[in-house]
Enzyme design. Structure first.
Site, PDB file in Angstrom:
ATOM      1  N   GLY A 270      -8.161   7.839  -0.419  1.00  0.00           N
ATOM      2  CA  GLY A 270      -7.393   9.043  -0.070  1.00  0.00           C
ATOM      3  C   GLY A 270      -6.063   8.697   0.569  1.00  0.00           C
TER       4      GLY A 270
ATOM      5  CB  CYS B 295      -3.433   8.914  -5.826  1.00  0.00           C
ATOM      6  SG  CYS B 295      -4.933   8.642  -4.863  1.00  0.00           S
TER       7      CYS B 295
ATOM      8  CE  LYS C 294      -3.803   1.625   2.851  1.00  0.00           C
ATOM      9  NZ  LYS C 294      -4.337   2.262   1.656  1.00  0.00           N
TER      10      LYS C 294
HETATM   11  C1  LIG Z   1      -8.914   0.352  -2.716  1.00  0.00           C
HETATM   12  C2  LIG Z   1      -7.790   0.727  -3.632  1.00  0.00           C
HETATM   13  C3  LIG Z   1      -6.659   1.371  -3.132  1.00  0.00           C
HETATM   14  C4  LIG Z   1      -5.606   1.729  -3.972  1.00  0.00           C
HETATM   15  N1  LIG Z   1      -4.494   2.340  -3.463  1.00  0.00           N
HETATM   16  C5  LIG Z   1      -3.433   2.620  -4.274  1.00  0.00           C
HETATM   17  C6  LIG Z   1      -2.223   3.169  -3.741  1.00  0.00           C
HETATM   18  O1  LIG Z   1      -2.076   3.376  -2.526  1.00  0.00           O
HETATM   19  N2  LIG Z   1      -1.225   3.457  -4.610  1.00  0.00           N
HETATM   20  C7  LIG Z   1      -1.329   3.218  -5.969  1.00  0.00           C
HETATM   21  O2  LIG Z   1      -0.378   3.496  -6.729  1.00  0.00           O
HETATM   22  N3  LIG Z   1      -2.452   2.658  -6.487  1.00  0.00           N
HETATM   23  C8  LIG Z   1      -3.490   2.357  -5.683  1.00  0.00           C
HETATM   24  N4  LIG Z   1      -4.619   1.768  -6.214  1.00  0.00           N
HETATM   25  C9  LIG Z   1      -4.674   1.439  -7.665  1.00  0.00           C
HETATM   26  C10 LIG Z   1      -4.312  -0.031  -7.916  1.00  0.00           C
HETATM   27  O3  LIG Z   1      -3.007  -0.326  -7.499  1.00  0.00           O
HETATM   28  C11 LIG Z   1      -4.474  -0.388  -9.419  1.00  0.00           C
HETATM   29  O4  LIG Z   1      -3.620   0.431 -10.174  1.00  0.00           O
HETATM   30  C12 LIG Z   1      -5.896  -0.206  -9.936  1.00  0.00           C
HETATM   31  O5  LIG Z   1      -6.844  -0.586  -8.957  1.00  0.00           O
HETATM   32  C13 LIG Z   1      -6.149  -1.004 -11.230  1.00  0.00           C
HETATM   33  O6  LIG Z   1      -6.043  -2.399 -11.020  1.00  0.00           O
HETATM   34  P1  LIG Z   1      -7.316  -3.363 -10.724  1.00  0.00           P
HETATM   35  O7  LIG Z   1      -8.357  -3.038 -11.740  1.00  0.00           O
HETATM   36  O8  LIG Z   1      -6.776  -4.751 -10.807  1.00  0.00           O
HETATM   37  O9  LIG Z   1      -7.791  -3.023  -9.334  1.00  0.00           O
HETATM   38  C14 LIG Z   1      -5.696   1.422  -5.365  1.00  0.00           C
HETATM   39  C15 LIG Z   1      -6.828   0.764  -5.872  1.00  0.00           C
HETATM   40  C16 LIG Z   1      -7.868   0.402  -5.023  1.00  0.00           C
HETATM   41  C17 LIG Z   1      -9.055  -0.328  -5.611  1.00  0.00           C
END
Ligand SMILES: Cc1cc2nc3c(=O)[nH]c(=O)nc-3n(C[C@H](O)[C@H](O)[C@H](O)COP(=O)(O)O)c2cc1C
Length: 302
Positions: free
Chosen positions: A72, A129, A45
Protein backbone atom coordinates in the site's frame (compact mmCIF):
# COMPACT_ATOMS: atom_id res chain seq x y z
CA UNK A 1 36.62 -5.70 -21.77
CA UNK A 2 32.95 -5.70 -22.70
CA UNK A 3 30.95 -2.49 -22.95
CA UNK A 4 27.67 -2.60 -21.02
CA UNK A 5 26.80 1.10 -21.17
CA UNK A 6 23.22 1.99 -22.08
CA UNK A 7 21.36 5.28 -22.56
CA UNK A 8 17.90 5.88 -21.14
CA UNK A 9 16.58 9.36 -21.84
CA UNK A 10 19.28 11.72 -20.64
CA UNK A 11 20.83 9.10 -18.36
CA UNK A 12 23.93 7.09 -19.21
CA UNK A 13 24.01 3.89 -17.18
CA UNK A 14 27.25 1.94 -16.77
CA UNK A 15 25.24 -1.25 -17.17
CA UNK A 16 21.55 -2.06 -17.79
CA UNK A 17 20.82 -3.44 -14.32
CA UNK A 18 18.63 -1.49 -11.86
CA UNK A 19 16.69 -2.19 -8.72
CA UNK A 20 12.90 -2.38 -9.04
CA UNK A 21 11.07 0.25 -7.02
CA UNK A 22 9.82 -0.85 -3.62
CA UNK A 23 12.13 -3.83 -3.37
CA UNK A 24 15.39 -2.10 -2.45
CA UNK A 25 14.24 0.56 0.03
CA UNK A 26 16.13 3.81 -0.41
CA UNK A 27 19.40 1.99 -1.13
CA UNK A 28 20.67 2.52 2.42
CA UNK A 29 19.10 -0.73 3.64
CA UNK A 30 21.15 -2.77 1.14
CA UNK A 31 24.36 -0.76 1.18
CA UNK A 32 25.99 -3.11 3.71
CA UNK A 33 25.62 -6.03 1.32
CA UNK A 34 25.91 -4.40 -2.07
CA UNK A 35 28.28 -1.80 -3.54
CA UNK A 36 25.63 0.60 -4.82
CA UNK A 37 28.17 2.19 -7.20
CA UNK A 38 28.11 -0.97 -9.28
CA UNK A 39 24.43 -0.58 -10.16
CA UNK A 40 23.37 0.78 -13.51
CA UNK A 41 20.70 2.71 -11.63
CA UNK A 42 19.12 2.74 -8.22
CA UNK A 43 15.35 3.03 -8.39
CA UNK A 44 14.04 3.92 -4.96
CA UNK A 45 10.80 3.05 -3.23
CA UNK A 46 7.76 5.00 -4.41
CA UNK A 47 7.48 8.48 -2.88
CA UNK A 48 4.29 10.46 -2.31
CA UNK A 49 3.91 14.09 -1.23
CA UNK A 50 2.91 13.17 2.32
CA UNK A 51 4.17 10.10 4.22
CA UNK A 52 1.95 7.02 3.83
CA UNK A 53 1.48 4.27 6.41
CA UNK A 54 0.50 1.61 3.91
CA UNK A 55 -1.90 -1.27 4.55
CA UNK A 56 -2.10 -3.14 7.87
CA UNK A 57 -0.26 -6.50 8.08
CA UNK A 58 -0.19 -9.20 6.87
CA UNK A 59 0.85 -7.54 3.63
CA UNK A 60 3.41 -9.94 2.20
CA UNK A 61 2.99 -13.63 1.52
CA UNK A 62 5.16 -16.17 -0.26
CA UNK A 63 3.63 -18.11 -3.14
CA UNK A 64 5.05 -21.28 -4.74
CA UNK A 65 6.63 -19.23 -7.51
CA UNK A 66 6.99 -15.69 -6.27
CA UNK A 67 5.39 -13.37 -3.77
CA UNK A 68 2.19 -11.55 -3.10
CA UNK A 69 2.30 -8.06 -1.61
CA UNK A 70 -0.11 -5.32 -0.66
CA UNK A 71 2.25 -2.88 1.04
CA UNK A 72 0.00 0.00 0.00
CA UNK A 73 2.89 2.30 -0.84
CA UNK A 74 4.16 2.93 2.67
CA UNK A 75 6.79 5.64 2.40
CA UNK A 76 8.40 8.49 4.30
CA UNK A 77 7.07 11.25 2.03
CA UNK A 78 8.86 13.71 -0.23
CA UNK A 79 10.28 16.07 2.40
CA UNK A 80 11.95 13.39 4.48
CA UNK A 81 13.22 11.66 1.35
CA UNK A 82 14.91 14.85 0.13
CA UNK A 83 16.34 15.76 3.54
CA UNK A 84 17.27 12.38 4.98
CA UNK A 85 17.78 9.88 2.14
CA UNK A 86 18.98 11.84 -0.86
CA UNK A 87 22.32 13.03 0.63
CA UNK A 88 23.33 9.40 1.37
CA UNK A 89 22.38 8.11 -2.08
CA UNK A 90 24.15 11.00 -3.83
CA UNK A 91 27.43 9.69 -2.37
CA UNK A 92 27.36 6.74 -4.77
CA UNK A 93 28.45 6.69 -8.39
CA UNK A 94 25.18 5.44 -9.87
CA UNK A 95 22.15 6.93 -11.60
CA UNK A 96 19.22 7.62 -9.34
CA UNK A 97 15.62 7.24 -10.45
CA UNK A 98 12.84 8.26 -8.07
CA UNK A 99 9.55 6.39 -8.38
CA UNK A 100 6.62 8.73 -7.61
CA UNK A 101 2.97 8.24 -6.83
CA UNK A 102 0.13 10.74 -6.56
CA UNK A 103 -3.62 10.63 -6.09
CA UNK A 104 -4.11 13.50 -8.55
CA UNK A 105 -2.23 14.89 -11.53
CA UNK A 106 -1.35 17.97 -9.48
CA UNK A 107 0.35 15.78 -6.90
CA UNK A 108 2.50 14.10 -9.57
CA UNK A 109 3.39 17.52 -10.98
CA UNK A 110 4.35 18.87 -7.54
CA UNK A 111 6.44 15.79 -6.80
CA UNK A 112 8.32 16.07 -10.08
CA UNK A 113 8.99 19.81 -9.84
CA UNK A 114 10.16 19.59 -6.22
CA UNK A 115 12.43 16.66 -7.03
CA UNK A 116 13.87 18.56 -9.97
CA UNK A 117 14.51 21.55 -7.72
CA UNK A 118 16.52 19.23 -5.42
CA UNK A 119 18.76 18.21 -8.28
CA UNK A 120 17.02 14.99 -9.29
CA UNK A 121 17.27 14.19 -12.98
CA UNK A 122 15.08 11.11 -13.44
CA UNK A 123 11.63 10.06 -12.29
CA UNK A 124 9.49 7.01 -12.84
CA UNK A 125 5.72 7.54 -12.72
CA UNK A 126 4.08 4.70 -10.86
CA UNK A 127 0.67 4.58 -12.51
CA UNK A 128 0.22 0.95 -11.79
CA UNK A 129 0.03 0.15 -8.10
CA UNK A 130 -2.87 -2.25 -7.56
CA UNK A 131 -2.86 -1.93 -3.76
CA UNK A 132 -4.20 1.53 -3.01
CA UNK A 133 -7.74 2.88 -3.14
CA UNK A 134 -7.14 6.04 -5.16
CA UNK A 135 -4.56 7.13 -7.75
CA UNK A 136 -2.06 4.53 -8.87
CA UNK A 137 -3.79 1.99 -11.02
CA UNK A 138 -6.52 4.40 -12.16
CA UNK A 139 -3.96 6.30 -14.23
CA UNK A 140 -2.46 3.08 -15.53
CA UNK A 141 -5.68 1.58 -16.83
CA UNK A 142 -7.33 4.61 -18.42
CA UNK A 143 -5.70 5.87 -21.60
CA UNK A 144 -7.32 9.27 -21.17
CA UNK A 145 -5.98 9.67 -17.62
CA UNK A 146 -2.52 8.36 -18.50
CA UNK A 147 -2.28 10.68 -21.50
CA UNK A 148 -3.23 13.74 -19.46
CA UNK A 149 -0.88 12.81 -16.62
CA UNK A 150 2.13 12.18 -18.86
CA UNK A 151 1.55 15.42 -20.77
CA UNK A 152 1.30 17.54 -17.61
CA UNK A 153 4.36 15.98 -15.95
CA UNK A 154 6.34 16.26 -19.19
CA UNK A 155 5.63 20.01 -19.28
CA UNK A 156 6.76 20.43 -15.69
CA UNK A 157 9.83 18.16 -15.62
CA UNK A 158 12.88 18.56 -17.86
CA UNK A 159 14.77 15.43 -16.77
CA UNK A 160 14.34 11.81 -17.78
CA UNK A 161 10.70 10.77 -17.58
CA UNK A 162 9.89 7.08 -17.31
CA UNK A 163 6.30 5.78 -17.27
CA UNK A 164 5.80 2.47 -15.48
CA UNK A 165 2.96 0.48 -17.00
CA UNK A 166 0.49 -1.93 -15.49
CA UNK A 167 -0.04 -5.40 -16.97
CA UNK A 168 -3.74 -5.05 -16.07
CA UNK A 169 -4.76 -3.83 -19.53
CA UNK A 170 -5.95 -5.61 -22.65
CA UNK A 171 -3.29 -4.18 -24.99
CA UNK A 172 -0.18 -2.81 -23.33
CA UNK A 173 1.12 -1.49 -26.67
CA UNK A 174 -1.56 1.22 -26.71
CA UNK A 175 -0.46 2.50 -23.29
CA UNK A 176 3.18 2.45 -24.36
CA UNK A 177 2.47 4.32 -27.62
CA UNK A 178 0.46 6.91 -25.72
CA UNK A 179 3.25 7.47 -23.18
CA UNK A 180 5.75 7.92 -26.00
CA UNK A 181 3.46 10.34 -27.85
CA UNK A 182 3.01 12.45 -24.70
CA UNK A 183 6.75 12.82 -24.20
CA UNK A 184 7.95 9.92 -22.02
CA UNK A 185 11.67 9.17 -22.46
CA UNK A 186 11.26 5.50 -21.55
CA UNK A 187 8.68 2.91 -20.56
CA UNK A 188 9.14 0.50 -17.68
CA UNK A 189 7.10 -2.68 -17.35
CA UNK A 190 5.65 -4.60 -15.70
CA UNK A 191 4.32 -3.79 -12.28
CA UNK A 192 2.83 -6.64 -10.24
CA UNK A 193 -0.18 -8.67 -11.42
CA UNK A 194 -3.35 -8.46 -9.25
CA UNK A 195 -3.73 -11.77 -7.39
CA UNK A 196 -4.81 -13.34 -4.07
CA UNK A 197 -4.37 -16.28 -1.68
CA UNK A 198 -6.73 -17.83 0.92
CA UNK A 199 -5.89 -19.60 4.18
CA UNK A 200 -8.18 -22.68 4.14
CA UNK A 201 -7.99 -23.15 7.93
CA UNK A 202 -9.31 -19.71 8.76
CA UNK A 203 -11.09 -19.30 5.40
CA UNK A 204 -9.68 -15.79 5.41
CA UNK A 205 -7.63 -14.07 2.75
CA UNK A 206 -3.91 -14.30 3.49
CA UNK A 207 -3.45 -10.55 2.99
CA UNK A 208 -5.34 -7.99 5.06
CA UNK A 209 -6.06 -6.14 1.83
CA UNK A 210 -7.60 -9.38 0.40
CA UNK A 211 -5.86 -8.93 -2.95
CA UNK A 212 -2.28 -7.96 -3.69
CA UNK A 213 0.29 -7.85 -6.45
CA UNK A 214 2.03 -11.01 -7.65
CA UNK A 215 5.72 -10.72 -8.50
CA UNK A 216 8.67 -13.04 -9.09
CA UNK A 217 9.22 -16.02 -11.41
CA UNK A 218 5.45 -16.65 -11.81
CA UNK A 219 5.03 -13.44 -13.82
CA UNK A 220 8.22 -13.63 -15.90
CA UNK A 221 6.70 -15.13 -19.05
CA UNK A 222 3.91 -12.52 -18.99
CA UNK A 223 6.38 -9.68 -18.51
CA UNK A 224 8.65 -10.96 -21.24
CA UNK A 225 5.77 -11.18 -23.72
CA UNK A 226 4.71 -7.64 -22.87
CA UNK A 227 8.24 -6.26 -23.29
CA UNK A 228 8.46 -7.97 -26.67
CA UNK A 229 5.09 -6.51 -27.72
CA UNK A 230 6.00 -3.00 -26.56
CA UNK A 231 9.36 -3.21 -28.37
CA UNK A 232 7.48 -3.40 -31.66
CA UNK A 233 5.23 -0.47 -30.72
CA UNK A 234 7.65 2.26 -29.54
CA UNK A 235 11.09 3.63 -30.35
CA UNK A 236 11.95 4.86 -26.85
CA UNK A 237 13.91 2.55 -24.50
CA UNK A 238 12.14 -0.07 -22.44
CA UNK A 239 13.06 -1.08 -18.90
CA UNK A 240 11.92 -4.68 -18.46
CA UNK A 241 11.09 -6.31 -15.16
CA UNK A 242 9.04 -9.13 -13.67
CA UNK A 243 10.65 -12.24 -12.30
CA UNK A 244 14.27 -11.50 -13.15
CA UNK A 245 16.17 -13.75 -10.74
CA UNK A 246 19.46 -14.29 -12.57
CA UNK A 247 21.57 -13.11 -15.52
CA UNK A 248 19.91 -15.52 -17.91
CA UNK A 249 16.47 -14.02 -17.12
CA UNK A 250 17.90 -10.52 -17.64
CA UNK A 251 19.39 -11.49 -21.01
CA UNK A 252 16.00 -12.84 -22.14
CA UNK A 253 14.44 -9.43 -21.43
CA UNK A 254 17.24 -7.63 -23.29
CA UNK A 255 16.82 -9.95 -26.31
CA UNK A 256 13.06 -9.29 -26.19
CA UNK A 257 13.71 -5.54 -26.50
CA UNK A 258 14.66 -4.13 -23.10
CA UNK A 259 17.48 -1.59 -22.91
CA UNK A 260 17.44 -1.81 -19.11
CA UNK A 261 16.31 -4.46 -16.66
CA UNK A 262 15.11 -4.11 -13.07
CA UNK A 263 15.41 -6.69 -10.33
CA UNK A 264 12.70 -6.84 -7.65
CA UNK A 265 11.62 -9.96 -5.78
CA UNK A 266 15.06 -11.52 -6.18
CA UNK A 267 16.48 -8.90 -3.77
CA UNK A 268 14.43 -10.43 -0.94
CA UNK A 269 15.95 -13.86 -1.52
CA UNK A 270 19.51 -12.77 -2.20
CA UNK A 271 20.56 -9.16 -1.52
CA UNK A 272 23.57 -9.59 -3.81
CA UNK A 273 21.53 -10.78 -6.79
CA UNK A 274 21.75 -7.46 -8.62
CA UNK A 275 25.56 -7.69 -8.56
CA UNK A 276 25.51 -11.35 -9.61
CA UNK A 277 23.25 -10.39 -12.53
CA UNK A 278 25.65 -7.62 -13.64
CA UNK A 279 28.59 -10.07 -13.46
CA UNK A 280 26.58 -12.77 -15.24
CA UNK A 281 25.66 -10.47 -18.15
CA UNK A 282 29.34 -9.56 -18.56
CA UNK A 283 30.40 -13.24 -18.53
CA UNK A 284 27.73 -14.11 -21.11
CA UNK A 285 28.98 -11.30 -23.35
CA UNK A 286 32.60 -12.42 -23.04
CA UNK A 287 31.73 -16.07 -23.67
CA UNK A 288 29.69 -15.18 -26.75
CA UNK A 289 32.04 -12.59 -28.25
CA UNK A 290 29.63 -9.70 -27.71
CA UNK A 291 31.56 -6.47 -27.37
CA UNK A 292 28.70 -4.05 -26.74
CA UNK A 293 25.43 -4.72 -24.93
CA UNK A 294 23.63 -2.90 -27.79
CA UNK A 295 24.28 -5.98 -29.94
CA UNK A 296 21.91 -7.89 -27.66
CA UNK A 297 19.04 -5.40 -27.36
CA UNK A 298 16.09 -6.58 -29.49
CA UNK A 299 18.33 -9.43 -30.60
CA UNK A 300 15.57 -12.05 -30.53
CA UNK A 301 15.39 -14.16 -33.67
CA UNK A 302 11.84 -15.11 -34.59
C1 LIG B 1 7.20 -5.44 -1.84
C2 LIG B 1 7.06 -4.72 -3.15
C3 LIG B 1 6.90 -3.33 -3.18
C4 LIG B 1 6.76 -2.65 -4.38
N1 LIG B 1 6.62 -1.29 -4.40
C5 LIG B 1 6.56 -0.62 -5.58
C6 LIG B 1 6.52 0.81 -5.61
O1 LIG B 1 6.57 1.49 -4.58
N2 LIG B 1 6.43 1.41 -6.82
C7 LIG B 1 6.39 0.70 -8.01
O2 LIG B 1 6.31 1.30 -9.10
N3 LIG B 1 6.48 -0.66 -8.00
C8 LIG B 1 6.56 -1.32 -6.83
N4 LIG B 1 6.66 -2.70 -6.83
C9 LIG B 1 6.72 -3.44 -8.12
C10 LIG B 1 8.16 -3.76 -8.52
O3 LIG B 1 8.92 -2.59 -8.71
C11 LIG B 1 8.20 -4.62 -9.81
O4 LIG B 1 7.58 -3.91 -10.85
C12 LIG B 1 7.49 -5.96 -9.67
O5 LIG B 1 7.71 -6.51 -8.38
C13 LIG B 1 7.95 -6.98 -10.73
O6 LIG B 1 9.32 -7.30 -10.61
P1 LIG B 1 9.86 -8.60 -9.81
O7 LIG B 1 9.06 -9.77 -10.27
O8 LIG B 1 11.32 -8.67 -10.13
O9 LIG B 1 9.62 -8.33 -8.34
C14 LIG B 1 6.79 -3.39 -5.61
C15 LIG B 1 6.96 -4.79 -5.58
C16 LIG B 1 7.11 -5.46 -4.37
C17 LIG B 1 7.32 -6.95 -4.40
Amino acid sequence: MVNTEVTIGKLTLKNPVMTASGTFGYGEEYSEFVDLSRLGALVVKGISLKPMEGNPPPRISETPCGMLNAIGLQNIGLKKFINEKLPFIKGFDTCLIVNILGRTIDEYVRLSTELEASGLSAIELNVSCPNVKSGGIEFGTSQKALGRLTRKVRKAFKGTLIVKLSPKVSDIREFARLSEAEGADAISLINTVPAMAINIKTRMPVLSNVTGGLSGPAIKPIALRMVWEVASAVKIPIIGMGGIMNASDAIEFILAGATGVAVGTSNFRNPASVIEIIDGIESYMRENGIKHIKELIRGIIC
